[in-house]
Design a protein around this motif. Structure first.
Motif, short mmCIF file in Angstrom:
data_model
loop_
_atom_site.label_atom_id
_atom_site.label_comp_id
_atom_site.label_asym_id
_atom_site.label_seq_id
_atom_site.Cartn_x
_atom_site.Cartn_y
_atom_site.Cartn_z
N MET A 1 1.06 -1.37 -0.39
CA MET A 1 0.57 -0.49 -0.19
C MET A 1 0.76 1.05 0.40
N ASP A 2 0.56 2.58 -0.72
CA ASP A 2 1.14 3.78 -0.64
C ASP A 2 0.99 4.18 0.52
N ALA A 3 2.29 5.05 1.07
CA ALA A 3 1.51 5.89 2.42
C ALA A 3 0.22 6.41 2.53
N LEU A 4 -0.57 6.82 1.94
CA LEU A 4 -1.83 7.89 2.17
C LEU A 4 -2.70 6.67 1.93
N GLN A 6 -2.68 3.50 3.53
CA GLN A 6 -1.68 2.92 5.04
C GLN A 6 -2.63 4.05 5.76
N SER A 7 -2.40 5.23 6.18
CA SER A 7 -2.86 5.78 6.79
C SER A 7 -4.18 6.46 6.81
N ALA A 8 -5.04 5.55 6.11
CA ALA A 8 -6.53 5.76 5.55
C ALA A 8 -6.95 4.79 6.06
N ALA A 9 -6.19 3.44 6.25
CA ALA A 9 -6.44 2.45 6.87
C ALA A 9 -6.23 2.37 8.22
N LEU A 10 -5.25 3.20 8.64
CA LEU A 10 -5.03 2.81 10.47
C LEU A 10 -6.23 3.95 11.08
N GLU A 11 -6.75 5.16 9.99
CA GLU A 11 -7.56 6.12 10.80
C GLU A 11 -8.42 5.43 11.22
N SER A 12 -8.76 5.23 9.84
CA SER A 12 -10.05 4.02 9.36
C SER A 12 -10.53 2.85 10.83
N GLY A 13 -9.44 2.23 11.85
CA GLY A 13 -9.30 1.37 11.71
C GLY A 13 -9.17 -0.32 11.43
N LEU A 20 0.49 -3.40 11.29
CA LEU A 20 1.93 -2.34 10.08
C LEU A 20 3.39 -2.28 10.90
N MET A 21 3.59 -1.77 11.80
CA MET A 21 4.75 -2.85 12.80
C MET A 21 4.99 -3.61 12.21
N ASP A 22 4.32 -4.96 13.05
CA ASP A 22 4.66 -6.46 11.75
C ASP A 22 4.87 -6.45 11.44
N ALA A 23 3.51 -6.07 10.10
CA ALA A 23 4.69 -5.91 8.62
C ALA A 23 5.99 -5.47 8.18
N THR A 24 6.27 -4.26 8.15
CA THR A 24 6.86 -3.81 8.59
C THR A 24 8.28 -4.69 8.83
N MET A 63 1.00 10.66 9.36
CA MET A 63 2.07 10.39 9.53
C MET A 63 1.56 9.43 10.51
N HIS A 64 0.91 9.07 11.14
CA HIS A 64 0.78 8.89 12.70
C HIS A 64 0.50 7.21 12.77
N GLY A 65 1.52 6.99 13.60
CA GLY A 65 1.71 5.00 13.37
C GLY A 65 2.41 4.92 11.88
N LEU A 66 2.90 5.71 11.14
CA LEU A 66 4.09 5.09 9.84
C LEU A 66 5.02 5.37 9.96
#
Length: 464
Positions: A1-4, A6-13, A20-24, A63-66
């Motif tokens: 996923m692109d960064a934006l 990922q950001s939207a997925a984090l914001e929506s839950g 995301l950290m585990d996958a990274t 970028m919260h959590g990226l």
């Protein structure tokens, strides 16, 4: 996923910061040993704790959590800043640089550093501290530099976003060689550190790297903004708003090989010209331009101003005889040139730079964008220090092979590298989209339109 995304997925839950950290970390474990792009990786348990904390705290930026890794020329508190030099190996930064602090304030989680050449000198990422970063499209080839670690990490999916820096193509060459986007913004929009001389050395700048122009714009908006402590810093770019609004028909000027001044390896001119045909298909007008300025005069100006700047940064290390022996030959060459330079030599170099700026400003009265390849050859053998010839033409310095990037870098123009496909050798290439000062948003909109039509990063990711 692109960064934006990922950001939207984090914001929506839909995705948690921990997931995301585990996958990274899993992706880094799988592919980083092959390319050596991320260095000084922090402890995984500590990073997971920070991700859990981000899950349980209010969002305070897109970028919260990226996860992000910082180029190993910049300071990130608590992490080593080796700059690829044995002189600084293991040195831990006590505080963030301004740009890094802005990333943290936007919510980014800093996981480590990305590899770079020693002191960022040379567009090939290798150093005696961390070794070489390999090109993910051919592990026997260079990833470019000096942001080679960042570019390879993006291409392989270890990061969705990355910072870089650019004096002589260090955001543009590695982006082109790794099939991603890199941007050198208008000089001054991303302020450097408020230390040392803040007036004379207008060459290098930080900038964003990503797999899409929208992500470039989002990161650029975080990194930019005037710093009242720095006299030549500029207001924030604010480029993400309107990124999807396609620009009107633009006038592009293709500069080719600068009337033979730039040697190109076979296939570089052809793939770049094919990209211009695609640009015409998107509704833009492309004119083939003659060389607009004396290439030798521009090169002499660049070499003098670069050596002048490098000496300002590294001269104290050279003056210490115990440390001088740890400097690589290219650093010694730059410093010794700078120390031998007269004030009048610097003045003449700056006069040439001023003449070129006046000329290009007139050109932009009838053109919107100038175009050149991002590099003059394909990724070369990772074991080389630098290429000694291109198409039979000898390279007389360690950096002559990157002469194609100095028309923009010499006068602080904004540039976006866009990927343009692959040669018969299976290796990627890019072109520089160069605009007048302050045209950062327009260049990103053009790049986003290009991305919508081509999307080379998603079309052809590396097979590792």
């Amino acid at each position: 996923m692109d960064a934006l995304a990922q950001s939207a997925a984090l914001e929506s839950g839909a995705v948690s910061c921990l997931e995301l950290m585990d996958a990274t970390l899993a992706r880094i474990e799988a592919v980083n040993p092959k390319v050596n792009a991320i260095v000084s990786l922090r402890d995984g348990d500590r990073l997971r704790d920070e991700a859990r904390a981000a899950d349980n705290s209010p969002r305070h930026g897109w970028m919260h959590g990226l996860p992000i890794a910082i180029k190993d020329l910049a300071n990130a508190a608590g992490l080593p800043t080796s700059m690829g030099s044995p002189l600084f190996a293991g040195q831990t930064a006590e505080a963030d640089d301004l740009m890094v602090a802005r990333l943290r304030a936007a919510g980014a989680l800093i996981i480590g550093k990305t590899n770079t050449p020693e002191f960022g000198l040379g567009s090939h990422t290798f150093n005696p501290v961390h070794g070489a970063t390999r090109n993910p499209y051919d592990l026997a080839k260079s990833s470019g530099g000096s942001s080679g670690g960042a570019a390879a990490a993006l291409a392989t999916g270890m990061l969705s976003i990355a910072d870089g820096s650019d004096m002589m193509g260090s955001l543009r060459n590695p982006a082109g060689w790794n099939n991603v986007y890199g941007m050198r913004p208008t000089w001054g929009t991303i302020p450097a550190e408020p230390m040392g001389d803040m007036f004379m050395h207008q060459l290098s700048t930080s900038g964003p790297m990503a797999r899409s122009p929208a992500d470039l714009a989002a990161l650029l908006d975080v990194m930019t903004g005037a710093d009242p402590r720095q006299p030549l810093s500029r207001d924030s770019a604010k480029t993400l708003a309107g990124i999807d609004v396609a620009p009107k028909s633009l006038r592009l000027g293709w500069l080719g090989d600068w009337d033979g001044a730039f040697a190109y390896e076979s296939g570089i001119a052809e793939i770049s010209q094919a990209a211009m045909t695609t640009m015409e298909g998107l509704g833009h007008k492309v004119d083939v331009l003659p060389a607009p300025f004396d290439a030798d005069a521009m090169w002499d100006s660049w070499c003098d101003l670069r050596s002048f700047a490098v000496t300002a940064g590294l001269g104290a290390l050279y003056a210490d005889e115990d440390k001088r022996g740890f400097l690589k030959p290219s650093a010694l060459w730059e410093i010794e040139r700078g120390l031998a330079m007269s004030a009048q030599t610097v003045q003449r170099a700056s006069q040439t730079r001023s003449d070129w700026f006046r000329k290009v400003t007139r050109m932009f009265q009838s053109l919107d964008v100038l175009v050149l390849p991002s590099a003059q050859l394909w990724p070369f053998d990772v074991e080389w220090a630098y290429p000694e010839e291109i198409a039979g033409r000898s390279m007389d310095t360690y950096h002559r092979w990157m002469q194609v990037v100095i028309p923009a870098g010499l006068i602080g123009l904004p540039v976006v590298n866009v990927p343009v496909g692959f040669g018969e050798n299976g290796l990627p290439a890019g072109v520089q989209l160069i605009g007048p000062r302050g045209s950062d948003a327009l260049l990103l909109r053009l790049a986003q339109r290009w991305h919508a039509a081509t999307d080379w990063p998603a079309q052809r990711p590396p097979a590792l």
